[in-house]
Design a protein around this motif. Sequence first.
Motif, PDB file in Angstrom:
ATOM      1  N   LYS A   1      24.282  13.934   5.807  1.00 37.53           N
ATOM      2  CA  LYS A   1      23.548  14.259   7.287  1.00 37.53           C
ATOM      3  C   LYS A   1      22.408  12.914   7.413  1.00 37.53           C
ATOM      4  N   PRO A   2      21.966  12.832   8.442  1.00 36.52           N
ATOM      5  CA  PRO A   2      20.935  11.834   8.856  1.00 36.52           C
ATOM      6  C   PRO A   2      19.675  12.310   7.797  1.00 36.52           C
ATOM      7  N   PRO A   3      19.135  11.766   6.731  1.00 35.15           N
ATOM      8  CA  PRO A   3      17.360  12.063   6.332  1.00 35.15           C
ATOM      9  C   PRO A   3      16.855  12.749   7.419  1.00 35.15           C
ATOM     10  N   ALA A   4      15.663  13.502   7.121  1.00 34.17           N
ATOM     11  CA  ALA A   4      15.331  14.268   7.894  1.00 34.17           C
ATOM     12  C   ALA A   4      14.338  15.589   7.116  1.00 34.17           C
ATOM     13  N   PRO A   5      12.958  15.295   6.995  1.00 34.69           N
ATOM     14  CA  PRO A   5      11.736  14.387   7.907  1.00 34.69           C
ATOM     15  C   PRO A   5      11.803  12.737   6.909  1.00 34.69           C
ATOM     16  N   TYR A   6      12.216  11.344   7.143  1.00 35.13           N
ATOM     17  CA  TYR A   6      12.379  10.966   6.171  1.00 35.13           C
ATOM     18  C   TYR A   6      12.349   9.658   7.490  1.00 35.13           C
ATOM     19  N   VAL A   7      12.304   8.262   7.270  1.00 33.75           N
ATOM     20  CA  VAL A   7      12.429   6.972   7.432  1.00 33.75           C
ATOM     21  C   VAL A   7      12.827   5.827   6.863  1.00 33.75           C
ATOM     22  N   HIS A   8      13.932   5.837   6.948  1.00 32.45           N
ATOM     23  CA  HIS A   8      14.544   4.628   6.042  1.00 32.45           C
ATOM     24  C   HIS A   8      13.798   3.713   6.436  1.00 32.45           C
ATOM     25  N   ASN A   9      14.341   2.813   5.030  1.00 35.85           N
ATOM     26  CA  ASN A   9      14.215   1.468   4.321  1.00 35.85           C
ATOM     27  C   ASN A   9      15.268   0.551   5.022  1.00 35.85           C
ATOM     28  N   GLY A  10      15.204  -0.539   5.479  1.00 30.64           N
ATOM     29  CA  GLY A  10      16.475  -0.918   5.940  1.00 30.64           C
ATOM     30  C   GLY A  10      17.627  -1.620   5.477  1.00 30.64           C
ATOM     31  N   ALA A  11      16.446  -2.112   3.850  1.00 32.18           N
ATOM     32  CA  ALA A  11      17.181  -2.258   2.362  1.00 32.18           C
ATOM     33  C   ALA A  11      17.242  -1.465   1.769  1.00 32.18           C
ATOM     34  N   LEU A  12      16.186  -1.142   1.262  1.00 30.84           N
ATOM     35  CA  LEU A  12      16.239   0.250   0.629  1.00 30.84           C
ATOM     36  C   LEU A  12      16.396   1.388   0.510  1.00 30.84           C
ATOM     37  N   LEU A  13      16.508   1.548   1.771  1.00 30.71           N
ATOM     38  CA  LEU A  13      17.554   2.666   2.246  1.00 30.71           C
ATOM     39  C   LEU A  13      16.653   3.995   1.660  1.00 30.71           C
TER      40      LEU A  13
ATOM     41  N   ARG B   1       4.952  18.287   9.281  1.00 26.84           N
ATOM     42  CA  ARG B   1       3.708  18.529   9.193  1.00 26.84           C
ATOM     43  C   ARG B   1       3.450  17.327   8.727  1.00 26.84           C
ATOM     44  N   THR B   2       4.176  17.542   7.345  1.00 30.70           N
ATOM     45  CA  THR B   2       3.206  16.604   5.757  1.00 30.70           C
ATOM     46  C   THR B   2       4.243  15.195   6.782  1.00 30.70           C
ATOM     47  N   ALA B   3       4.770  14.719   7.244  1.00 27.45           N
ATOM     48  CA  ALA B   3       5.472  13.597   7.893  1.00 27.45           C
ATOM     49  C   ALA B   3       5.067  13.052   8.705  1.00 27.45           C
ATOM     50  N   THR B   4       4.768  13.520   9.578  1.00 29.21           N
ATOM     51  CA  THR B   4       2.999  13.610  10.838  1.00 29.21           C
ATOM     52  C   THR B   4       2.131  12.706   9.910  1.00 29.21           C
ATOM     53  N   ARG B   5       1.299  14.117   9.218  1.00 29.34           N
ATOM     54  CA  ARG B   5       0.028  13.360   8.702  1.00 29.34           C
ATOM     55  C   ARG B   5      -0.098  12.136   8.237  1.00 29.34           C
ATOM     56  N   LEU B   6       1.164  11.308   7.002  1.00 33.67           N
ATOM     57  CA  LEU B   6       1.409  10.391   6.533  1.00 33.67           C
ATOM     58  C   LEU B   6       1.477   9.269   7.974  1.00 33.67           C
ATOM     59  N   LEU B   7       2.560   9.783   8.454  1.00 30.58           N
ATOM     60  CA  LEU B   7       2.255   8.654   9.459  1.00 30.58           C
ATOM     61  C   LEU B   7       1.492   8.297  10.621  1.00 30.58           C
ATOM     62  N   TRP B   8       0.850   9.446  10.910  1.00 28.58           N
ATOM     63  CA  TRP B   8      -0.260   8.331  11.437  1.00 28.58           C
ATOM     64  C   TRP B   8      -1.819   7.567  10.791  1.00 28.58           C
TER      65      TRP B   8
ATOM     66  N   PRO C   1       0.524  -1.379  -0.101  1.00 31.53           N
ATOM     67  CA  PRO C   1      -0.139  -0.112  -0.351  1.00 31.53           C
ATOM     68  C   PRO C   1       1.098   1.135  -0.076  1.00 31.53           C
ATOM     69  N   LEU C   2       0.281   1.964  -0.650  1.00 30.48           N
ATOM     70  CA  LEU C   2       1.306   3.707  -0.843  1.00 30.48           C
ATOM     71  C   LEU C   2       0.667   4.449  -0.705  1.00 30.48           C
ATOM     72  N   LEU C   3       0.624   5.619   0.891  1.00 30.40           N
ATOM     73  CA  LEU C   3       0.072   6.831   0.565  1.00 30.40           C
ATOM     74  C   LEU C   3       0.738   7.540   0.146  1.00 30.40           C
ATOM     75  N   VAL C   4       0.434   8.810  -0.218  1.00 31.79           N
ATOM     76  CA  VAL C   4       1.000   9.851  -0.996  1.00 31.79           C
ATOM     77  C   VAL C   4      -0.289  11.034  -0.828  1.00 31.79           C
ATOM     78  N   SER C   5       0.612  12.223   0.003  1.00 35.27           N
ATOM     79  CA  SER C   5      -0.003  13.647   0.411  1.00 35.27           C
ATOM     80  C   SER C   5       1.319  14.567  -0.316  1.00 35.27           C
ATOM     81  N   ASP C   6      -0.289  15.294  -1.207  1.00 32.32           N
ATOM     82  CA  ASP C   6       0.305  16.002  -2.468  1.00 32.32           C
ATOM     83  C   ASP C   6      -0.081  17.062  -2.327  1.00 32.32           C
ATOM     84  N   THR C   7       0.045  18.416  -1.649  1.00 33.10           N
ATOM     85  CA  THR C   7      -0.806  19.987  -1.539  1.00 33.10           C
ATOM     86  C   THR C   7       0.267  21.230  -1.927  1.00 33.10           C
TER      87      THR C   7
END
Length: 291
Positions: A279-291, A227-234, A197-203
């Motif tokens: 530097k550590p990417p942000a706002p970002y939640v990386h994938n373990g293999a696809l990064l 703000r957009t990252a927070t919306r998507l994580l929820w 499943p893919l969720l997208v927010s584009d405003t």
Amino acid sequence: MLIRPMTLDDVPDAERVSDESFFAVDTAWRRPGEPEPTRRAPRHREVWIERTRHFVRNDPGGCWVAEDETGIVGMATSYRREVLWCLATYAVLPDRQGQGIGKPLMAAAMDHGRACTRSMLSASGDTKAVRIYRQAGFDLHPQMYLSGTVDRTTLPVIEKVREGSASDIDLMDSLDRAARGAGHGADHELMLGYSWPLLVSDTSTGSGYAYLNERGQVALLAASNRRTATRLLWAALAEGAEQVTVHHLTGANQWALDVGFAARLELRQEGYLALRGMKPPAPYVHNGALL
């Protein structure tokens, strides 16, 4: 001992080596009160094999095995995306560690990224592997993860999030470049091919996307602002599995901790995000293999 390029036929044996290695690490690092580690479930094994064959096809110069008379005893898969080199998986059989297998295997994979200006990998807490990464010039950033059962009474009203599709790849690649310096490219096609499943927010105020993997957990998230990252994580927590784990959180992504605490999840620490030239990417939640 022979270090040679991985072939498509090698992938099932490479999966076995990876599974045994990570199971041993998870067992050694299990904290009191945590559930016993388990081997990969069949569907997770299928995804691992499909992903690794994807790397062999697209980046044959980054995929290697260590082999002796007993068969494959070590493996490494890596790939280049634009200016970014990523190490997807690196493993040596538990009973063959400390025998000089890991370093030449890692060197072969790293040679694939010699022209890249950035490097990225997600490491477990395995002290032997982490030592190799640091000696190779990587900065180590501790990773955290959230876990537990989402308190559904805390879920906000979620708006401006829609189902994504292949037509969003250009948008997602632009977000990837802003966060980590390179798009995922063909990796988006792979993830969509999994039917994740893919969720997208584009405003007008921000854009972002989030994938949920085959277990209903957040697999990858990128956004142009917190703000957009927070919306998507929820949104991902609302649509995901009942028992939730959000892996691969770094200190640069405190917004994700705020969401997790509000949802009554527990926070723990595990492994490292290893980076070179970035530097550590942000706002970002990386994938373990696809990064």
